[in-house]
Design an enzyme around this catalytic site. Structure first.
Site, PDB file in Angstrom:
ATOM      1  N   ARG A 112     -64.405  14.242  -7.935  1.00  0.00           N
ATOM      2  CA  ARG A 112     -63.888  12.863  -8.033  1.00  0.00           C
ATOM      3  C   ARG A 112     -64.385  11.748  -7.688  1.00  0.00           C
ATOM      4  NH1 ARG A 112     -59.889  13.197  -5.101  1.00  0.00           N
ATOM      5  NH2 ARG A 112     -60.306  15.728  -4.465  1.00  0.00           N
ATOM      6  N   TYR A 262     -64.618  14.707 -15.920  1.00  0.00           N
ATOM      7  CA  TYR A 262     -64.661  16.541 -14.779  1.00  0.00           C
ATOM      8  C   TYR A 262     -63.347  16.172 -13.968  1.00  0.00           C
ATOM      9  CZ  TYR A 262     -66.363  19.752 -11.785  1.00  0.00           C
ATOM     10  OH  TYR A 262     -66.475  21.109 -11.381  1.00  0.00           O
ATOM     11  N   LYS A 271     -53.959  14.677 -11.056  1.00  0.00           N
ATOM     12  CA  LYS A 271     -54.167  13.421  -9.437  1.00  0.00           C
ATOM     13  C   LYS A 271     -53.908  12.774 -10.232  1.00  0.00           C
ATOM     14  CE  LYS A 271     -56.474  17.392  -7.740  1.00  0.00           C
ATOM     15  NZ  LYS A 271     -55.658  17.987  -6.454  1.00  0.00           N
ATOM     16  N   HIS A 291     -49.228  17.350  -3.174  1.00  0.00           N
ATOM     17  CA  HIS A 291     -50.122  17.904  -3.290  1.00  0.00           C
ATOM     18  C   HIS A 291     -50.419  19.375  -2.296  1.00  0.00           C
ATOM     19  CE1 HIS A 291     -55.381  18.515  -2.799  1.00  0.00           C
ATOM     20  NE2 HIS A 291     -55.030  18.812  -3.775  1.00  0.00           N
ATOM     21  N   SER A 313     -58.216  18.872  -0.736  1.00  0.00           N
ATOM     22  CA  SER A 313     -58.877  19.551  -1.266  1.00  0.00           C
ATOM     23  C   SER A 313     -59.628  20.636  -0.834  1.00  0.00           C
ATOM     24  CB  SER A 313     -59.618  18.446  -2.028  1.00  0.00           C
ATOM     25  OG  SER A 313     -58.870  17.403  -2.771  1.00  0.00           O
ATOM     26  N   ALA A 314     -59.819  22.221  -1.774  1.00  0.00           N
ATOM     27  CA  ALA A 314     -61.120  22.850  -0.947  1.00  0.00           C
ATOM     28  C   ALA A 314     -60.559  23.679   0.229  1.00  0.00           C
ATOM     29  CB  ALA A 314     -62.664  22.596  -1.415  1.00  0.00           C
ATOM     30  N   CYS A 315     -59.057  23.178   1.195  1.00  0.00           N
ATOM     31  CA  CYS A 315     -58.697  23.341   2.403  1.00  0.00           C
ATOM     32  C   CYS A 315     -58.218  24.420   2.257  1.00  0.00           C
ATOM     33  CB  CYS A 315     -58.492  22.970   3.272  1.00  0.00           C
ATOM     34  SG  CYS A 315     -59.554  21.530   3.047  1.00  0.00           S
ATOM     35  N   GLY A 316     -58.810  25.476   0.643  1.00  0.00           N
ATOM     36  CA  GLY A 316     -57.578  27.026   1.233  1.00  0.00           C
ATOM     37  C   GLY A 316     -56.014  27.012   0.625  1.00  0.00           C
ATOM     38  N   ASP A 338     -51.327  23.614  -6.536  1.00  0.00           N
ATOM     39  CA  ASP A 338     -52.523  22.700  -6.455  1.00  0.00           C
ATOM     40  C   ASP A 338     -51.249  21.578  -6.286  1.00  0.00           C
ATOM     41  OD1 ASP A 338     -54.824  20.866  -5.839  1.00  0.00           O
ATOM     42  OD2 ASP A 338     -54.342  19.481  -7.757  1.00  0.00           O
ATOM     43  N   ASN A 430     -68.306  22.146  -5.486  1.00  0.00           N
ATOM     44  CA  ASN A 430     -67.368  21.729  -6.779  1.00  0.00           C
ATOM     45  C   ASN A 430     -66.979  22.738  -7.701  1.00  0.00           C
ATOM     46  OD1 ASN A 430     -64.975  20.245  -7.204  1.00  0.00           O
ATOM     47  ND2 ASN A 430     -65.706  18.917  -7.735  1.00  0.00           N
ATOM     48  N   ARG A 432     -66.071  25.227 -10.459  1.00  0.00           N
ATOM     49  CA  ARG A 432     -64.687  25.886 -10.435  1.00  0.00           C
ATOM     50  C   ARG A 432     -64.523  26.188 -12.245  1.00  0.00           C
ATOM     51  NH1 ARG A 432     -60.511  22.491  -7.661  1.00  0.00           N
ATOM     52  NH2 ARG A 432     -61.902  20.959  -5.828  1.00  0.00           N
ATOM     53  N   ARG A 463     -58.689  21.610   7.798  1.00  0.00           N
ATOM     54  CA  ARG A 463     -60.225  21.813   8.579  1.00  0.00           C
ATOM     55  C   ARG A 463     -60.412  21.374   9.177  1.00  0.00           C
ATOM     56  NH1 ARG A 463     -64.105  25.523   4.780  1.00  0.00           N
ATOM     57  NH2 ARG A 463     -62.886  25.736   3.036  1.00  0.00           N
ATOM     58  N   GLU A 562     -55.709  38.220   5.963  1.00  0.00           N
ATOM     59  CA  GLU A 562     -54.919  38.158   7.413  1.00  0.00           C
ATOM     60  C   GLU A 562     -54.069  36.437   7.706  1.00  0.00           C
ATOM     61  OE1 GLU A 562     -55.072  40.538   8.395  1.00  0.00           O
ATOM     62  OE2 GLU A 562     -57.352  41.606   7.990  1.00  0.00           O
TER      63      GLU A 562
HETATM   64  P1  GTP Z   1     -58.507  21.879  -4.960  1.00  0.00           P
HETATM   65  O1  GTP Z   1     -58.638  22.822  -5.554  1.00  0.00           O
HETATM   66  O2  GTP Z   1     -60.049  20.879  -3.966  1.00  0.00           O
HETATM   67  O3  GTP Z   1     -57.060  21.641  -4.220  1.00  0.00           O
HETATM   68  O4  GTP Z   1     -58.462  23.415  -3.572  1.00  0.00           O
HETATM   69  P2  GTP Z   1     -57.965  24.347  -2.370  1.00  0.00           P
HETATM   70  O5  GTP Z   1     -57.162  24.018  -1.209  1.00  0.00           O
HETATM   71  O6  GTP Z   1     -57.023  25.057  -3.168  1.00  0.00           O
HETATM   72  O7  GTP Z   1     -59.326  25.308  -1.728  1.00  0.00           O
HETATM   73  P3  GTP Z   1     -59.308  26.969  -2.250  1.00  0.00           P
HETATM   74  O8  GTP Z   1     -57.745  28.074  -2.025  1.00  0.00           O
HETATM   75  O9  GTP Z   1     -60.264  26.554  -3.587  1.00  0.00           O
HETATM   76  O10 GTP Z   1     -60.176  27.327  -0.962  1.00  0.00           O
HETATM   77  C1  GTP Z   1     -61.998  26.633  -1.232  1.00  0.00           C
HETATM   78  C2  GTP Z   1     -62.468  27.281   0.030  1.00  0.00           C
HETATM   79  O11 GTP Z   1     -61.935  27.644   1.523  1.00  0.00           O
HETATM   80  C3  GTP Z   1     -63.458  28.260  -0.830  1.00  0.00           C
HETATM   81  O12 GTP Z   1     -64.575  28.469  -0.313  1.00  0.00           O
HETATM   82  C4  GTP Z   1     -61.776  28.931   0.028  1.00  0.00           C
HETATM   83  O13 GTP Z   1     -63.015  30.576   0.442  1.00  0.00           O
HETATM   84  C5  GTP Z   1     -61.996  28.804   1.653  1.00  0.00           C
HETATM   85  N1  GTP Z   1     -61.010  29.199   2.515  1.00  0.00           N
HETATM   86  C6  GTP Z   1     -60.272  29.637   1.694  1.00  0.00           C
HETATM   87  N2  GTP Z   1     -58.566  30.062   2.649  1.00  0.00           N
HETATM   88  C7  GTP Z   1     -59.513  30.459   3.952  1.00  0.00           C
HETATM   89  C8  GTP Z   1     -59.370  30.998   4.861  1.00  0.00           C
HETATM   90  O14 GTP Z   1     -58.557  31.356   5.175  1.00  0.00           O
HETATM   91  N3  GTP Z   1     -60.192  31.300   5.708  1.00  0.00           N
HETATM   92  C9  GTP Z   1     -61.769  30.791   5.321  1.00  0.00           C
HETATM   93  N4  GTP Z   1     -62.513  30.865   6.182  1.00  0.00           N
HETATM   94  N5  GTP Z   1     -61.951  30.318   4.524  1.00  0.00           N
HETATM   95  C10 GTP Z   1     -61.309  29.557   3.914  1.00  0.00           C
HETATM   96  C1  SPV Z   2     -58.726  18.762  -5.453  1.00  0.00           C
HETATM   97  O1  SPV Z   2     -59.960  18.066  -5.871  1.00  0.00           O
HETATM   98  O2  SPV Z   2     -57.900  18.138  -5.135  1.00  0.00           O
HETATM   99  C2  SPV Z   2     -58.726  19.486  -6.919  1.00  0.00           C
HETATM  100  C3  SPV Z   2     -60.096  18.820  -8.161  1.00  0.00           C
HETATM  101  O3  SPV Z   2     -57.556  20.127  -7.360  1.00  0.00           O
HETATM  102  S1  SPV Z   2     -59.511  17.457  -9.503  1.00  0.00           S
HETATM  103  O4  SPV Z   2     -58.880  17.880 -10.280  1.00  0.00           O
HETATM  104  O5  SPV Z   2     -60.999  17.428  -9.366  1.00  0.00           O
HETATM  105  O6  SPV Z   2     -58.900  16.775  -8.199  1.00  0.00           O
HETATM  106 MN    MN Z   3     -56.050  19.310  -5.096  1.00  0.00          MN
END
Ligand code: GTP
Ligand code: SPV
Ligand code: MN
Length: 653
Positions: A112, A262, A271, A291, A313-316, A338, A430, A432, A463, A562
């Protein structure tokens, strides 16, 4: 000139049309001639309501596609588009799986672009907060109506030349649900059309809704564009990174996106619609567009609770939404990973729907060990983007090293040979998977319920490698809203930020606010009164952090499945169990109240829950600075009061 224009059937007049009328030029003349030669490749315009017909016609005139194709969402249509993309080299098949594909983007189009994303309102302060003197605002970008129009006119005229314009009718939420909304995306990208078919309910059924009920739709215009030089850098992935722009106009429910194909830049239901435009509609109509993932957790005694969680984003989110609990007797089922649209029902229960129909999930880190349910989801009808490929027709990314057989070779996301000894990453961070929700083996039975599912807890979390405990509970709703507003997280690869800086990401919505963040907080605060009036009970609010590290940089908590142990504690708190101790920052679990039975790694619970006075003094200072610099006079006084309370409690530690 004007006479020529008047012969074009224009039923509705939109700003785009005005622009053509008011600034006649040789260019617009060409646009008009083009329209007459337009072929309708597929679809029937006769039955379209005037508003939709006009929307298509005006933009066809602007973008000058060779053809128009109204998508029906059928299997046959999808197959035709996939075959055509394969022929163009945009995607290649992954014969190891069932109807799975790998797309490689132009390496300049991988995430993005927040800096090129704008909200257009008459008054700046309706869209964004007023930052302090000399400070750059980070809670969204505003664009004036005049610049909005000129940005479009600088990019879109002729942008679809030589391509087909796909008309994509889509529903965010189950078709016909009172909580759902409809959109129509015009795009010149088959990749976007196929991805929208996965991510949303798309095609004839939605078009019928528009035709039969003449419902209002969100107008989404998308073009991958062509660089100013006229030279497309990568024929298989046309885009225009130099001039990429993502525009939103809440007043007219319009989204305009140029230059990128993308993710959130191009799949406009996600979004742009469900969050940015969605949040402005939600404010008007008294609900929340967030979100957030939505999950169902069933305890051994059989009670099921629905929980929503906002992580950046990308925090789990995807991981938590479909986690496999390690705690015996627990079951987690998924509603969404999401986005959550949440509205109080007549009894004051906050009910949530997932407006999406697919997962656009982060690939790296996804494995049998971390997310077995995602692994079970993605081997059918899935579009992978920027992951690595294996010589046996499969996919590969960081986290799957254990599955690599010695005789298999790997090609990285750029198409170059890769081996575990390589110093570069095999998959883009990133990269997907875009996969149908219906593939997921753990969808909750109610996930498509038109009334939504009742939310009993809201989690915030980012994070935070330092200082922030595994879980703590807000004292009440106001405190919870402050917690959300003060959320911070390490930067991720989902956007264009660099490095591992800790960024403020209030409510995990920083890139996705559709209006002034101060007003957004006011709206959140107002939810409590709304609930009270209806005789309901507000969800409890918690903050979680799976990412705290020890002095050696190792995660203190094993995470993933866990995390069910944390959800178990949260449920106990929802049930009113006295399993907490009060701290200055919120309620943390009392000793031994997190069930660690069967946990086979040693966890330093003391360190995981330690609350350091100096850290938190600094944290409150940083939050104050964020409020002062970024939110200023738009900050509701209730939120400042909450921060004052936190400062005072930490000061007394
Ligand atoms: P968006 O789709 O971008 O909104 O991301 P998301 O919040 O859905 O993130 P996603 O669940 O895909 O996790 C992103 C990254 O965080 C991956 O590399 C996971 O392996 C890592 N991750 C997720 N949960 C955990 C956790 O409980 N512990 C740790 N250490 N890493 C985690
Ligand atoms: C995010 O970045 O929070 C996503 C991926 O879920 S995107 O749809 O590209 O925004
Ligand atoms: Mn997202």
């Amino acid at each position: 000139m004007l006479r020529i224009l008047q012969r074009i059937p224009i039923i509705n007049s939109s700003p785009l049309h005005h622009h053509l009328i008011s600034q006649p030029s040789s260019q617009s003349l060409r646009l008009i001639r083009q329209l007459h030669s337009l072929k309708l490749l597929k679809g029937d315009t006769a039955r379209l309501p005037a508003s939709l017909k006009t929307f298509i016609e005006e933009n066809a005139r602007l973008c000058q596609p060779d053809n128009i194709h109204i998508c029906d969402g059928s299997e046959a249509e999808n197959e035709t588009m996939l075959a055509s993309m394969q022929a163009a080299g945009t995607i290649s098949p992954l014969p190891k799986y069932d109807n799975c594909w790998l797309a490689r983007t132009n390496p300049a189009d991988v995430a993005r672009v927040e800096s090129r994303t704008f909200i257009c309102t008459e008054k700046r302060e309706d869209a964004v907060c007023t930052p302090a003197e000399g400070v750059t605002g980070m809670l969204g970008n505003w664009i004036s109506p005049v610049d909005y129009e000129s940005s479009i006119m600088k990019r879109f005229p002729g942008s679809m030349r030589g391509r087909t314009m796909y008309v994509i009718p889509f529903s965010m939420g189950p078709i016909g649900s009172p909580l759902s909304k409809i959109g129509v995306e015009l795009t010149d990208s088959q990749y976007v059309a196929c991805s929208m078919r996965i991510m949303t309910r798309m095609g004839s059924a939605v078009l019928n809704e528009i035709v039969d009920k003449d419902v209002d739709f969100i107008k989404c215009l998308h073009s991958v564009g062509t660089p100013e030089s006229g030279k497309v850098e990568m024929e298989s992935w046309p885009c225009d990174p130099q001039r990429t722009i993502i525009l939103h106009k809440p007043d007219t429910n319009e989204i305009v996106s140029y230059g990128s194909a993308y993710g959130g830049n191009a799949l406009l239901g996600k979004k742009c619609f469900a969050l940015r435009i969605g949040s402005t509609i939600a404010r008007r109509e008294g609900w929340l567009a967030e979100h957030m993932l939505i999950l169902a957790i069933t305890a051994p005694n059989g009670t099921k609770r629905y929980i929503a969680a906002a992580f950046p984003s990308a925090c789990g989110k995807t991981n938590l939404a479909m986690m496999k609990p390690t705690l015996p007797g627990f079951k987690v089922e998924c509603v969404g990973d999401d986005i959550a649209w949440m509205k109080f029902d007549a009894n004051g229960n906050l009910r949530a729907i997932n407006p999406e129909y697919g997962f656009f999930g982060v690939a790296p880190g996804t494995s049998e060990a971390t997310n077995p349910n995602a692994m079970a989801t993605i081997h059918k009808n899935t579009m992978f983007t920027n992951v690595a490929a294996t010589s046996d027709g499969g996919i590969f990314w960081e986290g799957l090293e254990g599955d690599l057989k010695p005789d298999i070779t790997v090609t990285d996301w750029l198409g170059k040979p890769w081996s575990p000894a390589s110093t570069t990453k095999a998959a883009h961070p990133n990269s997907r998977f875009c996969t149908p929700i219906t593939n997921c083996p753990v969808m909750d039975s109610q996930w498509e319920h038109p009334d939504g599912v009742p939310i009993t807890a809201i989690l915030f979390g980012g994070r935070r490698p330092e200082g922030v405990p595994l879980v703590y509970e807000a004292f009440d709703w106001k405190h919870g809203v402050m917690l959300g507003s003060a959320m911070r997280s390490e930067a991720t690869a989902a956007a264009e930020h660099k490095g591992k800086v800790i960024m403020h990401d209030p409510m995990a919505m920083r890139p996705f606010f559709g209006y002034n963040f101060g007003k957004y907080l006011e709206h959140w605060l107002s939810m409590e009164k709304r609930c009270e009036k209806l005789g309901g009970k507000m969800p409890k609010v918690f903050h979680v952090n799976w990412f705290r590290k020890d002095a050696g940089g190792k995660f203190l908590w094993p995470g993933f499945g866990e995390n069910s142990r944390v959800l178990d504690w949260i449920i106990k708190r929802i049930d009113g169990e006295n399993c907490f101790q009060q701290t200055p920052i919120g309620n943390i679990p009392s000793e031994n109240s997190i069930n660690l039975n069967g946990l086979n790694t040693a966890v330093d619970m003391k360190e995981l829950f330690s609350i350091d006075r100096d850290f938190w003094l600094k944290e409150t200072e940083d939050i104050q600075k964020f409020y002062n610099d970024q939110v200023g006079q738009d900050l509701p006084c209730e939120i400042q009061n909450e921060l004052n309370g936190l400062k005072e409690r930490v000061g007394k530690m």
